[in-house]
Motif scaffolding. Structure first.
Motif, PDB file in Angstrom:
ATOM      1  N   GLU A  61      -6.407  -0.002  18.689  1.00  0.00           N
ATOM      2  CA  GLU A  61      -5.050   0.424  19.042  1.00  0.00           C
ATOM      3  C   GLU A  61      -5.034   1.471  20.152  1.00  0.00           C
ATOM      4  O   GLU A  61      -3.967   1.746  20.722  1.00  0.00           O
ATOM      5  N   LEU A  62      -6.180   2.052  20.486  1.00  0.00           N
ATOM      6  CA  LEU A  62      -6.237   3.175  21.425  1.00  0.00           C
ATOM      7  C   LEU A  62      -6.120   2.812  22.914  1.00  0.00           C
ATOM      8  O   LEU A  62      -5.425   3.509  23.658  1.00  0.00           O
ATOM      9  N   PRO A  63      -6.804   1.765  23.403  1.00  0.00           N
ATOM     10  CA  PRO A  63      -6.721   1.472  24.843  1.00  0.00           C
ATOM     11  C   PRO A  63      -5.290   1.199  25.309  1.00  0.00           C
ATOM     12  O   PRO A  63      -4.530   0.506  24.618  1.00  0.00           O
ATOM     13  N   ASP A  64      -4.956   1.726  26.473  1.00  0.00           N
ATOM     14  CA  ASP A  64      -3.624   1.536  27.051  1.00  0.00           C
ATOM     15  C   ASP A  64      -3.583   0.186  27.759  1.00  0.00           C
ATOM     16  O   ASP A  64      -4.099   0.035  28.874  1.00  0.00           O
ATOM     17  N   LYS A  65      -2.947  -0.788  27.146  1.00  0.00           N
ATOM     18  CA  LYS A  65      -2.930  -2.152  27.681  1.00  0.00           C
ATOM     19  C   LYS A  65      -2.052  -2.290  28.928  1.00  0.00           C
ATOM     20  O   LYS A  65      -2.039  -3.348  29.559  1.00  0.00           O
ATOM     21  N   THR A  66      -1.328  -1.236  29.297  1.00  0.00           N
ATOM     22  CA  THR A  66      -0.497  -1.306  30.501  1.00  0.00           C
ATOM     23  C   THR A  66      -1.302  -0.969  31.754  1.00  0.00           C
ATOM     24  O   THR A  66      -0.780  -1.083  32.864  1.00  0.00           O
ATOM     25  N   THR A  67      -2.558  -0.560  31.580  1.00  0.00           N
ATOM     26  CA  THR A  67      -3.429  -0.247  32.717  1.00  0.00           C
ATOM     27  C   THR A  67      -4.606  -1.218  32.749  1.00  0.00           C
ATOM     28  O   THR A  67      -4.981  -1.786  31.716  1.00  0.00           O
ATOM     29  N   PHE A  68      -5.183  -1.402  33.929  1.00  0.00           N
ATOM     30  CA  PHE A  68      -6.329  -2.300  34.052  1.00  0.00           C
ATOM     31  C   PHE A  68      -7.504  -1.777  33.233  1.00  0.00           C
ATOM     32  O   PHE A  68      -8.159  -2.533  32.509  1.00  0.00           O
ATOM     33  N   ALA A  69      -7.762  -0.458  33.321  1.00  0.00           N
ATOM     34  CA  ALA A  69      -8.894   0.135  32.601  1.00  0.00           C
ATOM     35  C   ALA A  69      -8.720  -0.010  31.097  1.00  0.00           C
ATOM     36  O   ALA A  69      -9.678  -0.313  30.377  1.00  0.00           O
ATOM     37  N   GLY A  70      -7.508   0.195  30.616  1.00  0.00           N
ATOM     38  CA  GLY A  70      -7.252   0.085  29.184  1.00  0.00           C
ATOM     39  C   GLY A  70      -7.391  -1.341  28.694  1.00  0.00           C
ATOM     40  O   GLY A  70      -7.975  -1.593  27.628  1.00  0.00           O
ATOM     41  N   LEU A  71      -6.880  -2.290  29.470  1.00  0.00           N
ATOM     42  CA  LEU A  71      -6.986  -3.701  29.109  1.00  0.00           C
ATOM     43  C   LEU A  71      -8.444  -4.148  29.132  1.00  0.00           C
ATOM     44  O   LEU A  71      -8.886  -4.912  28.275  1.00  0.00           O
ATOM     45  N   ARG A  72      -9.181  -3.645  30.126  1.00  0.00           N
ATOM     46  CA  ARG A  72     -10.619  -3.949  30.217  1.00  0.00           C
ATOM     47  C   ARG A  72     -11.365  -3.398  29.008  1.00  0.00           C
ATOM     48  O   ARG A  72     -12.190  -4.093  28.402  1.00  0.00           O
ATOM     49  N   ASP A  73     -11.086  -2.150  28.640  1.00  0.00           N
ATOM     50  CA  ASP A  73     -11.742  -1.534  27.488  1.00  0.00           C
ATOM     51  C   ASP A  73     -11.456  -2.309  26.211  1.00  0.00           C
ATOM     52  O   ASP A  73     -12.351  -2.550  25.400  1.00  0.00           O
ATOM     53  N   LEU A  74     -10.195  -2.708  26.037  1.00  0.00           N
ATOM     54  CA  LEU A  74      -9.821  -3.468  24.845  1.00  0.00           C
ATOM     55  C   LEU A  74     -10.568  -4.798  24.810  1.00  0.00           C
ATOM     56  O   LEU A  74     -11.078  -5.208  23.760  1.00  0.00           O
ATOM     57  N   GLY A  75     -10.647  -5.467  25.955  1.00  0.00           N
ATOM     58  CA  GLY A  75     -11.365  -6.732  26.024  1.00  0.00           C
ATOM     59  C   GLY A  75     -12.835  -6.586  25.690  1.00  0.00           C
ATOM     60  O   GLY A  75     -13.412  -7.414  24.973  1.00  0.00           O
ATOM     61  N   LEU A  76     -13.446  -5.523  26.192  1.00  0.00           N
ATOM     62  CA  LEU A  76     -14.867  -5.265  25.927  1.00  0.00           C
ATOM     63  C   LEU A  76     -15.106  -4.981  24.452  1.00  0.00           C
ATOM     64  O   LEU A  76     -16.069  -5.482  23.852  1.00  0.00           O
ATOM     65  N   ILE A  77     -14.241  -4.175  23.871  1.00  0.00           N
ATOM     66  CA  ILE A  77     -14.365  -3.845  22.449  1.00  0.00           C
ATOM     67  C   ILE A  77     -14.210  -5.106  21.600  1.00  0.00           C
ATOM     68  O   ILE A  77     -15.014  -5.378  20.703  1.00  0.00           O
ATOM     69  N   MET A  78     -13.182  -5.895  21.904  1.00  0.00           N
ATOM     70  CA  MET A  78     -12.909  -7.098  21.123  1.00  0.00           C
ATOM     71  C   MET A  78     -14.027  -8.125  21.274  1.00  0.00           C
ATOM     72  O   MET A  78     -14.447  -8.748  20.294  1.00  0.00           O
ATOM     73  N   LEU A  79     -14.516  -8.306  22.494  1.00  0.00           N
ATOM     74  CA  LEU A  79     -15.573  -9.294  22.718  1.00  0.00           C
ATOM     75  C   LEU A  79     -16.848  -8.898  21.985  1.00  0.00           C
ATOM     76  O   LEU A  79     -17.526  -9.749  21.398  1.00  0.00           O
ATOM     77  N   THR A  80     -17.179  -7.604  21.993  1.00  0.00           N
ATOM     78  CA  THR A  80     -18.382  -7.145  21.297  1.00  0.00           C
ATOM     79  C   THR A  80     -18.241  -7.302  19.794  1.00  0.00           C
ATOM     80  O   THR A  80     -19.168  -7.744  19.108  1.00  0.00           O
ATOM     81  N   MET A  81     -17.062  -6.968  19.267  1.00  0.00           N
ATOM     82  CA  MET A  81     -16.827  -7.102  17.833  1.00  0.00           C
ATOM     83  C   MET A  81     -16.713  -8.569  17.410  1.00  0.00           C
ATOM     84  O   MET A  81     -16.870  -8.905  16.246  1.00  0.00           O
TER      85      MET A  81
END
Length: 246
Positions: A61-81
């Motif tokens: 829930e933490l990454p800011d999906k309105t920014t590229f960096a936040g969306l990237r972080d969320l994608g990385l976290i989700m893909l790893t999990m």
């Protein structure tokens, strides 16, 4: 070197440094033999990485999906999990390695630690986030730009990714490193009933030896498995309480 409670990793690092020093002394004829030559490294049994489910949920829930960096972080976290990818393998993924139609991600032999390629299934939630990330990329970025890159289109390294997770860890109040997500995936995968050989192939290990280090089950896991699998649970499903002797 003589401390018994020293961590294996620390012991082994010091041993390597000292061996190198004494080898140099030997080459310079300062000593006649290396006194540490017969000392063996300590076996590291690994550490248990058991991130609570509520912490992982909060992390998503933490990454800011309105920014590229936040969306990237969320994608990385989700893909790893979702797959247990190594940080380096994830950071080197390109658009051609992503197959949203088949819900798959492809790790090339060149980017795999063991130099063996593998194709991994990914969930629809992960596909959706990665698709969104690719859609917001600048048009001038070509296929050579990794999926999970910097805002300038440059490659990220595991240290930079570690710094990003450190930021989220401070917000969580729970320390999470890049490899912790891989460990957490492996543990939850086994808990959910996956065969150990399937986990081995998914993680990209050449044999089960390393896979076992990732699956350090907790005492609670052992209790639950014992209650479900002990032969006595079937032979004696109901054990009467022993009456006190008068």
């Amino acid at each position: 070197m003589g401390q018994e409670d020293i961590k294996p990793c620390t012991f082994n690092n010091r041993l390597v440094y000292l061996r190198t020093f004494f080898n140099w002394c030997l080459e310079q004829d300062y000593i006649s033999e290396n006194p540490l030559l017969s000392i063996k490294k300590k076996k590291d049994e690994g550490r248990i990485v058991n991130i609570p489910a509520d912490v992982l949920k909060h992390l998503l829930e933490l990454p800011d999906k309105t920014t590229f960096a936040g969306l990237r972080d969320l994608g990385l976290i989700m893909l790893t999990m979702d797959t247990g990818l190594r940080p380096k393998e994830a950071l080197f993924l390109s658009i051609v390695d992503f197959n949203p139609t088949a819900h798959e991600i492809y790790i090339t032999a060149a980017n795999a630690k063991t130099r063996v390629s593998r194709t991994l299934p990914i969930s629809s939630q992960t596909v959706k986030v990665i698709r969104s990330l690719i859609q917001v990329r600048p048009l001038e970025w070509n296929e050579a730009v990794p999926i999970f890159c910097s805002c300038e289109g440059k490659k990220l390294n595991r240290h930079t990714w570690g710094d990003r997770l450190e930021k989220y860890s401070e917000m969580l109040g729970f320390h999470i490193r890049p490899y912790d997500l891989r460990h957490s995936f492996a543990l939850e995968y086994i808990r959910n009933g996956v065969n150990a050989l399937v986990l081995q192939r998914t993680l990209g290990h050449s044999d089960l030896t390393m896979t076992k280090r990732y699956v350090a089950l907790t005492n609670n896991d052992l209790r639950e498995q014992h209650a479900a699998a002990s032969p006595l649970s079937k032979l004696l499903p109901e054990v009467s309480r022993i009456k006190k002797l008068k």
